[in-house]
Enzyme design. Structure first.
Site, PDB file in Angstrom:
ATOM      1  N   LYS A   1      -9.108 -84.327  39.013  1.00  0.00           N
ATOM      2  CA  LYS A   1     -10.249 -83.517  38.599  1.00  0.00           C
ATOM      3  C   LYS A   1     -11.428 -84.397  38.171  1.00  0.00           C
ATOM      4  CE  LYS A   1      -7.139 -79.901  38.097  1.00  0.00           C
ATOM      5  NZ  LYS A   1      -5.848 -79.626  37.513  1.00  0.00           N
TER       6      LYS A   1
ATOM      7  N   ASP B   1      -3.088 -82.250  26.892  1.00  0.00           N
ATOM      8  CA  ASP B   1      -3.294 -82.231  28.341  1.00  0.00           C
ATOM      9  C   ASP B   1      -4.803 -82.217  28.561  1.00  0.00           C
ATOM     10  OD1 ASP B   1      -3.581 -81.657  31.017  1.00  0.00           O
ATOM     11  OD2 ASP B   1      -2.282 -79.882  31.005  1.00  0.00           O
TER      12      ASP B   1
ATOM     13  N   TRP C   1      -1.813 -73.420  31.911  1.00  0.00           N
ATOM     14  CA  TRP C   1      -1.227 -74.769  31.892  1.00  0.00           C
ATOM     15  C   TRP C   1      -0.387 -75.012  30.661  1.00  0.00           C
ATOM     16  CZ3 TRP C   1      -0.591 -76.474  36.370  1.00  0.00           C
ATOM     17  CH2 TRP C   1      -1.550 -76.286  37.368  1.00  0.00           C
TER      18      TRP C   1
HETATM   19  C1  LIG Z   1      -4.616 -79.189  37.332  1.00  0.00           C
HETATM   20  C2  LIG Z   1      -4.009 -79.171  36.002  1.00  0.00           C
HETATM   21  C3  LIG Z   1      -2.646 -79.472  35.792  1.00  0.00           C
HETATM   22  C4  LIG Z   1      -1.699 -79.741  36.931  1.00  0.00           C
HETATM   23  O1  LIG Z   1      -1.906 -80.986  37.475  1.00  0.00           O
HETATM   24  P1  LIG Z   1      -0.944 -81.566  38.618  1.00  0.00           P
HETATM   25  O2  LIG Z   1      -1.411 -82.981  38.710  1.00  0.00           O
HETATM   26  O3  LIG Z   1      -1.195 -80.762  39.848  1.00  0.00           O
HETATM   27  O4  LIG Z   1       0.458 -81.461  38.150  1.00  0.00           O
HETATM   28  C5  LIG Z   1      -2.173 -79.489  34.494  1.00  0.00           C
HETATM   29  N1  LIG Z   1      -2.974 -79.211  33.456  1.00  0.00           N
HETATM   30  C6  LIG Z   1      -4.281 -78.917  33.614  1.00  0.00           C
HETATM   31  C7  LIG Z   1      -5.124 -78.627  32.418  1.00  0.00           C
HETATM   32  C8  LIG Z   1      -4.836 -78.884  34.891  1.00  0.00           C
HETATM   33  O5  LIG Z   1      -6.132 -78.577  35.039  1.00  0.00           O
END
Ligand SMILES: *Cc1c(COP(=O)(O)O)cnc(C)c1O
Length: 378
Positions: free
Chosen positions: A212, A188, A118
């Protein structure tokens, strides 16, 4: 006739509500209590005679829903008034572009820490917009660790410092965030937001896709120190400027109303459990049950060293590294109602994603099933 129909309906309902233990990495399981409440309010929310999905986003009823979700965020994370909580769209992935577009300053390279798939994606978008300096990377150890960093490694003149708090695919997590970072820290937190306590004032911006730990997909939460939004040049598209959404209180255009409503219910659920201190303890206990089993197992191992392990995404493999056996094991677990355990396609093995909503009973059921499988899958 009526009796027959009724028993059929009851049977169908049972079938429909017999839920599995969901280990999917995202979208992931939601608290069952939340789903039941959504179900009960689906046709007629608060005597409005309609679903939240069908409501004007400018109606008093909807605006109160959104306001409550926002204030619960502020309460749970103790967010001070110089920060704003935004509900945006485009997933966490759009933030990979919006952050550099809004925050990069010319001649002030971003301090970047690379810890997995990511951050790699975030970097791909960052280099389209501005410069960066790699402060630390876990690439040489295949992202099985979180790099050690100290305050003097950072550039005080950096536009900002970028990290990913929990690496969903590799199963690593920052246990302690880097200290004394002189530029605004951007994180993030897509896969561990609200899973533990942290001090928001250590950060300039944190963001997370909701699917998540927070709710359904379609909502992205951004918590931003308001003054940072002033950096954006006017030339970037209106929808991509944070200040547009700050000014409009996340109602510049139609927000993902139903997702925000469900997220609000998830936040209420976290609050009712006792907030982040309680959730953190529950999450620690859940992860411990699984890691303890793996560490004492003759058949399984975890490729991540103890101090870097994620409490949200537990990655593990057969000691034999036999991929066919791992995939057969996932299928066998699925038959037992333990679903979503295949590792990410880029790393293989198994991965149990045990976010906030995943009950400890699911983790215990998984351990019991893995114990049983040990003799068969080696
Ligand atoms: C799932 C995830 C993403 C991507 O998320 P989207 O909403 O599908 O763009 C980005 N960073 C992390 C750490 C993730 O787990």
């Amino acid at each position: 006739m009526l009796a027959v129909d009724l028993s059929r309906i009851i049977r169908l309902n049972r079938e429909m509500t017999s839920r599995v233990f969901n280990f999917n990495a995202g979208p992931a399981g939601l608290p069952e209590a939340v789903l039941r409440q959504v179900q009960s309010e689906l046709l007629n929310f608060g005597e409005t005679g309609m679903s939240v999905m069908e409501m004007s986003h400018r109606s008093k009823v909807y605006m109160a829903i959104q306001e409550e979700a926002k204030s619960l965020f502020k309460k749970l994370l103790n967010i001070p008034t110089d920060y704003e909580v935004l509900f945006l769209q485009g997933g966490a992935s759009l933030q990979f572009s919006m952050i550099p577009m809004n925050l990069v300053q010319v001649n002030h390279p971003v301090d970047f820490i690379h810890t997995g798939a990511w951050t790699e994606k975030a970097l791909e978008e960052l280099i389209k917009v501005g410069e960066y300096r790699m402060v630390a990377s876990s690439e040489s150890v295949k992202h099985t660790q979180i790099p050690q960093v100290s305050a003097n490694q950072f550039n005080p003149k950096a536009s900002y410092t970028y990290i990913c708090s929990n690496n969903t695919i590799f199963g690593t997590q920052w246990d302690q965030f880097p200290k004394g970072v002189p530029s605004p820290l951007v994180a993030d937190m897509s896969s561990d937001i609200l899973s533990r306590n942290f001090d928001i004032t250590d950060f300039g911006l944190v963001f997370a896709g909701a699917q998540k730990n927070l709710g359904p997909s379609g909502v992205t939460v951004v918590i931003i120190k308001k003054e940072l939004a002033n950096r954006a040049p006017n030339s970037i598209p209106t929808m991509l400027q944070y200040r547009t959404h700050i000014k409009a209180d996340s109602l510049y255009n139609t927000p993902p109303t139903f997702g925000i409503y469900i997220m609000g219910l998830v936040l209420k659920w976290i609050d009712s459990l006792g907030g982040l201190t309680s959730i953190e303890k529950i999450n620690n206990d859940k992860a411990k049950v699984l890691y303890d089993f793996i560490d004492n197992s003759n058949s399984f191992y975890c490729p991540v060293k103890t101090e870097y392990r994620s409490k949200m995404n537990v990655v593990f493999r057969l000691k034999s590294k036999d991929e066919a056996a791992e995939s057969a094991l996932c299928k066998a677990l699925e038959k037992k109602g333990l679903v979503g355990l295949a590792g990410h396609r880029s790393v293989g093995g198994l991965r149990a994603s045990i976010y906030n909503a995943h009950p400890i009973e699911g983790v215990k059921a998984l351990v019991a099933a893995l114990k049983e499988a040990e003799s068969e899958f080696k």
